[in-house]
Design a protein around this motif. Structure first.
Motif, PDB file in Angstrom:
ATOM      1  N   UNK A   1      31.599  49.419  28.698  1.00  0.00           N
ATOM      2  CA  UNK A   1      31.441  50.143  29.955  1.00  0.00           C
ATOM      3  C   UNK A   1      30.171  49.701  30.565  1.00  0.00           C
ATOM      4  N   UNK A   2      30.165  49.584  31.916  1.00  0.00           N
ATOM      5  CA  UNK A   2      29.011  48.809  32.736  1.00  0.00           C
ATOM      6  C   UNK A   2      29.059  49.253  34.242  1.00  0.00           C
ATOM      7  N   UNK A   3      27.635  49.462  34.576  1.00  0.00           N
ATOM      8  CA  UNK A   3      27.768  49.837  36.038  1.00  0.00           C
ATOM      9  C   UNK A   3      26.661  48.503  36.566  1.00  0.00           C
ATOM     10  N   UNK A   4      26.977  48.484  38.162  1.00  0.00           N
ATOM     11  CA  UNK A   4      26.240  47.342  38.850  1.00  0.00           C
ATOM     12  C   UNK A   4      25.692  47.789  39.945  1.00  0.00           C
ATOM     13  N   UNK A   5      24.393  47.704  40.141  1.00  0.00           N
ATOM     14  CA  UNK A   5      23.898  48.037  41.536  1.00  0.00           C
ATOM     15  C   UNK A   5      23.717  46.654  42.379  1.00  0.00           C
ATOM     16  N   UNK A   6      24.129  46.765  43.716  1.00  0.00           N
ATOM     17  CA  UNK A   6      24.033  45.772  44.443  1.00  0.00           C
ATOM     18  C   UNK A   6      23.059  45.775  45.573  1.00  0.00           C
ATOM     19  N   UNK A   7      22.512  44.730  45.925  1.00  0.00           N
ATOM     20  CA  UNK A   7      21.694  44.656  47.232  1.00  0.00           C
ATOM     21  C   UNK A   7      22.324  43.604  48.079  1.00  0.00           C
ATOM     22  N   UNK A   8      22.666  43.693  49.184  1.00  0.00           N
ATOM     23  CA  UNK A   8      23.637  42.882  49.901  1.00  0.00           C
ATOM     24  C   UNK A   8      22.807  42.519  51.352  1.00  0.00           C
TER      25      UNK A   8
ATOM     26  N   UNK B   1      21.633  48.478  50.070  1.00  0.00           N
ATOM     27  CA  UNK B   1      21.593  48.820  48.656  1.00  0.00           C
ATOM     28  C   UNK B   1      22.890  49.775  48.334  1.00  0.00           C
ATOM     29  N   UNK B   2      23.543  49.564  47.144  1.00  0.00           N
ATOM     30  CA  UNK B   2      24.658  50.603  46.816  1.00  0.00           C
ATOM     31  C   UNK B   2      25.299  50.063  45.378  1.00  0.00           C
ATOM     32  N   UNK B   3      26.198  51.146  45.088  1.00  0.00           N
ATOM     33  CA  UNK B   3      26.707  51.040  43.718  1.00  0.00           C
ATOM     34  C   UNK B   3      28.015  49.787  43.965  1.00  0.00           C
ATOM     35  N   UNK B   4      27.862  48.740  43.438  1.00  0.00           N
ATOM     36  CA  UNK B   4      28.846  47.743  43.798  1.00  0.00           C
ATOM     37  C   UNK B   4      29.852  47.821  42.689  1.00  0.00           C
ATOM     38  N   UNK B   5      29.633  48.143  41.658  1.00  0.00           N
ATOM     39  CA  UNK B   5      30.882  47.836  40.603  1.00  0.00           C
ATOM     40  C   UNK B   5      30.768  48.788  39.484  1.00  0.00           C
ATOM     41  N   UNK B   6      31.705  49.411  38.995  1.00  0.00           N
ATOM     42  CA  UNK B   6      31.959  50.201  37.486  1.00  0.00           C
ATOM     43  C   UNK B   6      32.944  50.042  36.942  1.00  0.00           C
ATOM     44  N   UNK B   7      32.884  49.572  35.762  1.00  0.00           N
ATOM     45  CA  UNK B   7      34.191  49.139  34.928  1.00  0.00           C
ATOM     46  C   UNK B   7      33.982  49.501  33.322  1.00  0.00           C
ATOM     47  N   UNK B   8      35.151  49.976  32.969  1.00  0.00           N
ATOM     48  CA  UNK B   8      35.160  50.200  31.491  1.00  0.00           C
ATOM     49  C   UNK B   8      36.565  49.556  31.000  1.00  0.00           C
ATOM     50  N   UNK B   9      36.662  49.236  29.287  1.00  0.00           N
ATOM     51  CA  UNK B   9      37.568  49.225  28.679  1.00  0.00           C
ATOM     52  C   UNK B   9      37.749  49.803  27.587  1.00  0.00           C
TER      53      UNK B   9
ATOM     54  N   UNK C   1      42.048  49.675  30.784  1.00  0.00           N
ATOM     55  CA  UNK C   1      40.906  49.371  31.770  1.00  0.00           C
ATOM     56  C   UNK C   1      40.729  50.079  33.142  1.00  0.00           C
ATOM     57  N   UNK C   2      39.561  50.473  33.643  1.00  0.00           N
ATOM     58  CA  UNK C   2      39.308  50.903  34.916  1.00  0.00           C
ATOM     59  C   UNK C   2      38.309  50.170  35.560  1.00  0.00           C
ATOM     60  N   UNK C   3      38.518  49.827  36.763  1.00  0.00           N
ATOM     61  CA  UNK C   3      37.437  49.202  37.624  1.00  0.00           C
ATOM     62  C   UNK C   3      37.300  49.553  39.098  1.00  0.00           C
ATOM     63  N   UNK C   4      36.151  49.857  39.529  1.00  0.00           N
ATOM     64  CA  UNK C   4      35.829  50.323  40.766  1.00  0.00           C
ATOM     65  C   UNK C   4      34.862  49.191  41.576  1.00  0.00           C
ATOM     66  N   UNK C   5      35.451  48.623  42.536  1.00  0.00           N
ATOM     67  CA  UNK C   5      34.615  47.517  43.420  1.00  0.00           C
ATOM     68  C   UNK C   5      34.299  48.057  44.648  1.00  0.00           C
ATOM     69  N   UNK C   6      33.173  47.856  45.206  1.00  0.00           N
ATOM     70  CA  UNK C   6      32.665  48.425  46.483  1.00  0.00           C
ATOM     71  C   UNK C   6      31.750  47.036  47.227  1.00  0.00           C
ATOM     72  N   UNK C   7      32.113  47.060  48.523  1.00  0.00           N
ATOM     73  CA  UNK C   7      31.324  46.154  49.476  1.00  0.00           C
ATOM     74  C   UNK C   7      31.028  46.696  50.811  1.00  0.00           C
ATOM     75  N   UNK C   8      29.927  46.143  51.273  1.00  0.00           N
ATOM     76  CA  UNK C   8      29.687  46.584  52.647  1.00  0.00           C
ATOM     77  C   UNK C   8      30.247  45.777  53.621  1.00  0.00           C
ATOM     78  N   UNK C   9      30.910  46.227  54.905  1.00  0.00           N
ATOM     79  CA  UNK C   9      31.583  45.709  56.016  1.00  0.00           C
ATOM     80  C   UNK C   9      30.415  45.317  57.165  1.00  0.00           C
TER      81      UNK C   9
END
Length: 459
Positions: free
Chosen positions: A67-74, A94-102, A119-127
């Protein structure tokens, strides 16, 4: 192809075209730092939850859970140039960019099927995207029912919001040589958008701010797609992969401001629509030289054109525009990883092609005259992304970091008006309507500098 004034009068806002491609036809591709550092290329490598962004068969490659979590600064910077002047604007989010696990499930049988993994994956990006274009005193607008004329002073387009994708999938491992997988994807978009212009009176030298009719507006949308994939080993060092993702079927709810309507005056309108993004296919190839070095190449191609459900002539016109003028979306991604003991070094590159053919529009020249001009980069253009990263493996735990630089240059059309005083594409202030059958076109350079930090646990 020539874009007619009637089309834009119906479409109300050129950003409908931009958002149809830039938001609703491009799923978010923000993964872990490893994924981002390798340019999003993992279609034939797989091994973690980010496989759901490219090829769900990659879930079957995993032999341990994680499992992993990713912080993003865009960071997003736009520089808009017109008539020898430039205006730049930067914003950082800054935001939570990605969370995933297998989760891996080893099959303790004599069967050739070795693992079935979930697997489960969450991906997030700024518009977020703000473009402010400088003025040009040579461009003059006359206002009906008024003796006043004004010069164009400046223009601002502002979009902010988020696009996210939540995926769940399953992957299977057949004899450590063939991997298959499937995934379901649930997307959400939230965007607020405004379009304003400032004019300077030739009589009093005062300035006045206008809002474009139909703006500001707000969209809240949700979509669904499904994906299938396969990866096959061609020996100990080579792998090939292929996947397909159905169109994303979007439901879009919108509210917008309109002005000077003969019946309703100034008010807020509401509408709903359905949009279908292109069907996409991806082919991948990977070379795994040793446990210390691997390289992956992915190529994604859109197989259909974007399309709105038809309720009025507006959707007919937009669909005809996409049918006649849009190209099939395509993207090439290349990524590599090299391991030195517990250190991971990564790099990647991606190229996305321009979504439109050359388009001819009426535009104002820098001298203020009007002419027809063809653009091969109108509204949106090709995109280049360069990335690299580093990671350190603490056996059960790991930490990764990545940097991504994305660049694009395009011609930005705005300030098109029509001659009527209705809810069509125009700018308003009080009861005066500006009129023009030409666009102002600025040159925009977009630079995105993104940073990612991932914390992960393997079990």
């Amino acid at each position: 192809m020539s874009i007619s004034a009637a089309f834009f009068a119906q479409a109300q806002d050129i950003s409908i075209i931009r958002n149809s491609i830039d938001v609703y036809s491009n799923s978010p591709m923000v993964g872990s730092s490893k994924f981002n550092a390798m340019g999003g290329a993992n279609g034939a490598l797989g091994g973690d939850a980010n496989s759901l962004l490219t090829n769900p068969a990659g879930l079957g490659v995993a032999i341990s859970g994680g499992v992993s979590g990713t912080l993003s600064i865009m960071g997003n910077k736009n520089t808009s140039s017109l008539a020898g002047a430039s205006s730049s604007y930067s914003n950082t989010k800054g935001d939570l960019g990605n969370v995933g696990g297998v989760m891996t499930f080893q099959l303790m049988t004599r069967s050739a099927w070795k693992f079935i993994n979930v697997g489960v994956n969450f991906s997030n990006q700024s518009l977020d995207n703000y473009v402010e274009s400088p003025g040009n005193s040579n461009i003059i607008y006359d206002f009906p029912n008024s003796t006043n004329s004004s010069s164009y002073d400046r223009h601002a387009y502002n979009r902010y919001g988020n696009l996210s994708k939540t995926s769940i999938g399953v992957g299977a491992n057949y004899n450590h040589s063939l991997y298959i997988g499937a995934g379901l994807n649930f997307l959400n978009a939230s965007l607020d958008q405004s379009d304003t212009a400032s004019f300077r009176s030739l009589n009093s030298n005062s300035t006045e701010l206008f809002s474009k009719n139909g703006t500001p507006y707000y969209e809240r949308s949700n979509g669904f797609s499904a994906s299938l994939g396969v990866i096959g080993k061609l020996g100990p060092n080579f792998r090939l992969g292929a996947s397909v993702e159905t169109p994303t079927f979007w439901n879009i709810d919108k509210s917008y401001n309109f002005y000077n309507d003969p019946k309703y005056g100034d008010d807020v309108g509401f509408e709903s629509n359905k949009f279908t993004s292109p069907l996409k296919a991806t082919v991948s190839a990977a070379f795994v030289a040793t446990k210390n070095f691997s390289i992956d190449v992915d190529y994604t191609l859109g197989l259909t054109k974007p399309k709105y459900k038809v309720y009025t002539q507006t959707e007919v016109d937009i669909n005809n525009f996409f049918k006649d003028n849009s190209k099939n979306l395509s993207e090439l991604r290349v990524g590599a990883e090299y391991r030195v003991k517990q250190v991971r070094l990564r790099g990647g590159y991606s190229y996305a092609s321009s979504p439109f053919d050359a388009l001819t529009i009426g535009r104002f020249t820098n001298a203020g005259t009007q002419e027809e001009k063809s653009y091969d980069n109108l509204i949106l253009n090709n995109r280049n992304a360069l990335s690299f990263g580093i990671g350190y493996d603490f056996k059960s735990f790991y930490i990764d970091a990545a940097y991504q630089n994305i660049t694009s240059k395009y011609s930005n059309p705005f300030m098109f008006g029509v001659l009527d005083n209705s809810t069509n594409s125009a700018y308003y202030s009080a009861n005066r309507t500006i009129t023009s059958d030409s666009f102002i076109v600025s040159d925009v350079k977009n630079i995105r500098n993104n940073f990612f930090l991932t914390f992960g646990w393997k079990f």
